[in-house]
Design a protein around this motif. Structure first.
Motif, short mmCIF file in Angstrom:
data_model
loop_
_atom_site.label_atom_id
_atom_site.label_comp_id
_atom_site.label_asym_id
_atom_site.label_seq_id
_atom_site.Cartn_x
_atom_site.Cartn_y
_atom_site.Cartn_z
N PRO A 71 -60.59 -11.25 25.38
CA PRO A 71 -60.58 -11.85 24.06
C PRO A 71 -60.94 -13.24 23.95
O PRO A 71 -61.04 -13.81 24.83
CB PRO A 71 -59.01 -11.51 23.85
CG PRO A 71 -58.61 -11.52 25.02
CD PRO A 71 -59.40 -10.93 26.22
N PRO A 72 -61.02 -13.79 22.56
CA PRO A 72 -61.38 -15.08 22.69
C PRO A 72 -60.20 -16.19 23.02
O PRO A 72 -59.31 -15.57 23.13
CB PRO A 72 -61.50 -15.45 20.95
CG PRO A 72 -61.63 -14.05 20.28
CD PRO A 72 -60.86 -12.93 21.39
N THR A 73 -60.61 -17.41 23.31
CA THR A 73 -59.49 -18.25 23.80
C THR A 73 -58.61 -18.61 22.76
O THR A 73 -59.22 -19.05 21.68
CB THR A 73 -60.19 -19.66 24.33
OG1 THR A 73 -60.73 -19.00 25.60
CG2 THR A 73 -59.37 -20.65 24.53
N LYS A 74 -57.36 -18.77 23.05
CA LYS A 74 -56.40 -19.33 22.07
C LYS A 74 -55.96 -20.46 22.26
O LYS A 74 -55.62 -20.92 23.25
CB LYS A 74 -55.29 -18.17 21.97
CG LYS A 74 -54.20 -18.62 20.72
CD LYS A 74 -52.96 -17.64 20.95
CE LYS A 74 -53.27 -16.24 21.02
NZ LYS A 74 -51.87 -15.41 21.08
N LEU A 75 -56.10 -21.56 21.33
CA LEU A 75 -55.73 -22.86 21.37
C LEU A 75 -54.53 -22.92 20.28
O LEU A 75 -54.70 -23.13 19.21
CB LEU A 75 -56.70 -23.84 20.99
CG LEU A 75 -57.95 -23.74 21.86
CD1 LEU A 75 -59.26 -24.73 21.28
CD2 LEU A 75 -57.80 -23.86 23.39
N LEU A 76 -53.45 -23.47 20.79
CA LEU A 76 -52.19 -23.95 20.15
C LEU A 76 -52.01 -25.39 20.14
O LEU A 76 -51.31 -25.74 21.20
CB LEU A 76 -51.26 -23.05 20.49
CG LEU A 76 -51.36 -21.45 20.61
CD1 LEU A 76 -50.30 -20.76 21.30
CD2 LEU A 76 -51.49 -20.83 19.32
N ASP A 77 -52.28 -26.13 19.21
CA ASP A 77 -52.00 -27.54 18.93
C ASP A 77 -52.40 -28.51 20.20
O ASP A 77 -51.57 -29.04 21.09
CB ASP A 77 -50.50 -27.80 18.77
CG ASP A 77 -50.24 -29.10 18.38
OD1 ASP A 77 -51.22 -29.90 17.97
OD2 ASP A 77 -49.06 -29.51 18.55
N ILE A 133 -64.21 -24.62 28.15
CA ILE A 133 -63.28 -23.70 28.34
C ILE A 133 -63.91 -22.23 28.22
O ILE A 133 -64.49 -21.59 27.33
CB ILE A 133 -62.12 -23.82 27.00
CG1 ILE A 133 -62.18 -25.37 26.61
CG2 ILE A 133 -61.06 -22.87 27.26
CD1 ILE A 133 -61.17 -25.94 27.63
N GLY A 134 -63.58 -21.51 29.28
CA GLY A 134 -63.90 -19.97 29.54
C GLY A 134 -63.33 -19.12 28.45
O GLY A 134 -62.37 -19.53 27.57
N GLU A 135 -63.61 -17.92 28.39
CA GLU A 135 -62.89 -17.18 27.49
C GLU A 135 -61.79 -16.51 27.95
O GLU A 135 -61.40 -16.56 29.03
CB GLU A 135 -63.98 -15.78 27.13
CG GLU A 135 -64.46 -14.81 28.28
CD GLU A 135 -65.59 -15.33 28.74
OE1 GLU A 135 -66.38 -14.29 28.89
OE2 GLU A 135 -66.05 -16.47 28.93
N GLY A 136 -60.84 -16.06 26.81
CA GLY A 136 -59.57 -15.31 27.41
C GLY A 136 -58.38 -16.40 27.83
O GLY A 136 -57.48 -15.97 28.31
N CYS A 137 -58.66 -17.53 27.49
CA CYS A 137 -57.72 -18.62 27.75
C CYS A 137 -56.53 -18.63 26.73
O CYS A 137 -56.92 -18.41 25.77
CB CYS A 137 -58.24 -19.92 28.22
SG CYS A 137 -59.47 -20.07 29.35
#
Length: 429
Positions: free
Chosen positions: A297-303, A311-315
């Motif tokens: 899945p795509p990388t998720k960035l929270l604040d 940044i690799g995928e799935g982070c």
């Protein structure tokens, strides 16, 4: 290129890259957040329309075998393949590979079966992009028996390499291994013969071997069968052959990095984040670098605050600061973390959320980087479990240390946390 077969040398035990090679072969070491070193020469071959590829290895080859089997699966419409050939005992030869030439010699019986004219011999731990078609065409145009790919270098770096001299036609006439002083001065050549401008030739008057060779089929077989005691291409086979055979030099004037040490590996990875133009780019659509498709899945960035990083995928990153770093696939970073000038290789799997919750309740450390942790100037191998409020900053500026029982090494001042290591809460390194 149907008449060319490629042999990629997987290297020895990879002691200079230890502990990254503790559980894997050198070509299987992760690079740039999602690739492995072996993807570089294999992708160069595919982009050069060379589809017959053997990879020779003998140390920790399980993960390399798995990666190649899952990544390079050519259709049945051509003869293409990428296969690992591991060292094996036979009635004729009960020994391990004794060197680069000996590794090829032990599999000559297999190489012989193919209807090819040239053998392209490559190294498995270099970072560069090269069209081998031009290299092989130069080999054919000059009627060479052997052609070496060389890079021009200046005097400052020259004594770190094996150097060679050429005549006016580009033929190699002399070799010298890491010369210094007067011996170094004697190895100066006019590199404009190989295509550099006069100004470039004055700045870079030496040529060094890249460890990349093209052999005529009959020449390779003759040299390997006659000189049984010679086990290395660069130090023995090719210097001896230059007396009797037409050995030519082919100039490669682009980015090339031998990433055989922890320090070189670290700097080559972080250099990929440079702006505006990194020395090597994975974003070239005409010559892509291939790797295993993971369907993450795509990388998720929270604040998060992220600068000059990959940044690799799935982070999953929560309320953290990332600066001048490379994060591999499935990296998990909790809130309050600061990651600076570091290489995190990520993880091979996702921990189920229930498992992560249980880990937190039972004071067992989950996979990833815990809350309020600071990591600076480090390499964190895969599946590492780093607790909260940890500081990996090499506070005493130690240059070399071996703390395997504590889960890390220090190489050239770079802290390397082992694969699957557990670093307890509040630890300071």
């Amino acid at each position: 290129m149907k008449k060319v077969l490629s042999i990629i040398l997987g290297g020895g035990a990879g002691t200079r890259l230890y502990p990254l090679t503790k559980l894997r072969a050198k070509p299987a070491v992760p690079v740039a957040g999602k690739y492995r070193l072996i993807d570089i020469p294999v992708s160069n071959c595919i982009n050069s329309e060379i589809f017959k590829i053997y990879v020779l290895t003998q140390f920790n080859s399980a993960s390399l075998n798995r990666h190649i089997a899952r990544t390079y699966n050519f259709t049945g419409f051509n003869e293409g393949f990428v296969e690992v050939l591991a060292a094996q005992q036979t009635p004729e030869n009960p020994n391990w590979f004794q060197g680069t030439a000996d590794a090829v010699r032990q599999y000559l019986w297999l190489m012989e079966e193919w209807d090819v004219e040239e053998y392209l011999i490559l190294s498995g731990d270099h970072l560069y992009r090269m069209d081998y078609r031009q290299f092989i065409q130069r080999h054919r145009d000059t009627g060479a028996d052997i052609t070496l790919s060389v890079i021009p270098i200046d005097e400052r770096r020259a004594s770190d390499f094996g150097l060679m001299k050429i005549d006016d036609s580009g033929r190699v006439i002399d070799f010298s291994e890491k010369p210094k002083g007067e011996a170094l001065t004697k190895m100066q050549v006019d590199t404009s013969v190989l295509g550099l401008t006069k100004e470039q030739a004055q700045q870079q008057p030496y040529i060094a071997s890249m460890g990349i060779y093209v052999f005529k089929k009959e020449v390779l077989f003759k040299l390997l069968r006659e000189g049984i005691e010679r086990t290395d291409f660069g130090k023995e086979i090719i210097p001896d052959a230059s007396k009797d055979y037409n050995v030519q030099a082919y100039l490669f004037d682009d980015y090339w990095e031998d990433i055989g040490t922890i320090e070189a590996f670290y700097h080559a990875n972080l250099a990929l984040t440079q702006q505006p133009q990194p020395p090597f780019s994975f974003y070239d659509e005409k010559a892509p670098i291939y790797t295993r498709p993971r369907y993450l899945p795509p990388t998720k960035l929270l604040d998060c605050h992220i600068t000059e990083s990959i940044i690799g995928e799935g982070c999953i990153l929560k309320n953290c600061r990332i600066q001048h770093s490379v994060l591999g696939v499935r990296s998990r970073i909790e809130s309050g973390c600061v990651i600076e000038e570091s290489l995190l290789m990520g993880a091979d799997f996702y921990q189920a959320s229930v498992e992560r919750q249980c880990s937190l309740i039972e004071n067992d450390i989950p996979v990833g980087i815990g809350t309020d942790t600071i990591i600076r100037g480090a390499i964190i191998d895969k599946n590492a479990r780093i607790g909260h409020d940890v500081k990996i900053i090499n506070k005493d500026n130690v240059q070399e240390a071996e703390r395997e029982n504590q889960g890390f090494y220090i190489r050239s001042g770079i802290v390397v946390v082992l694969k699957n290591a557990v670093i307890a809460d509040g630890t300071i390194i």
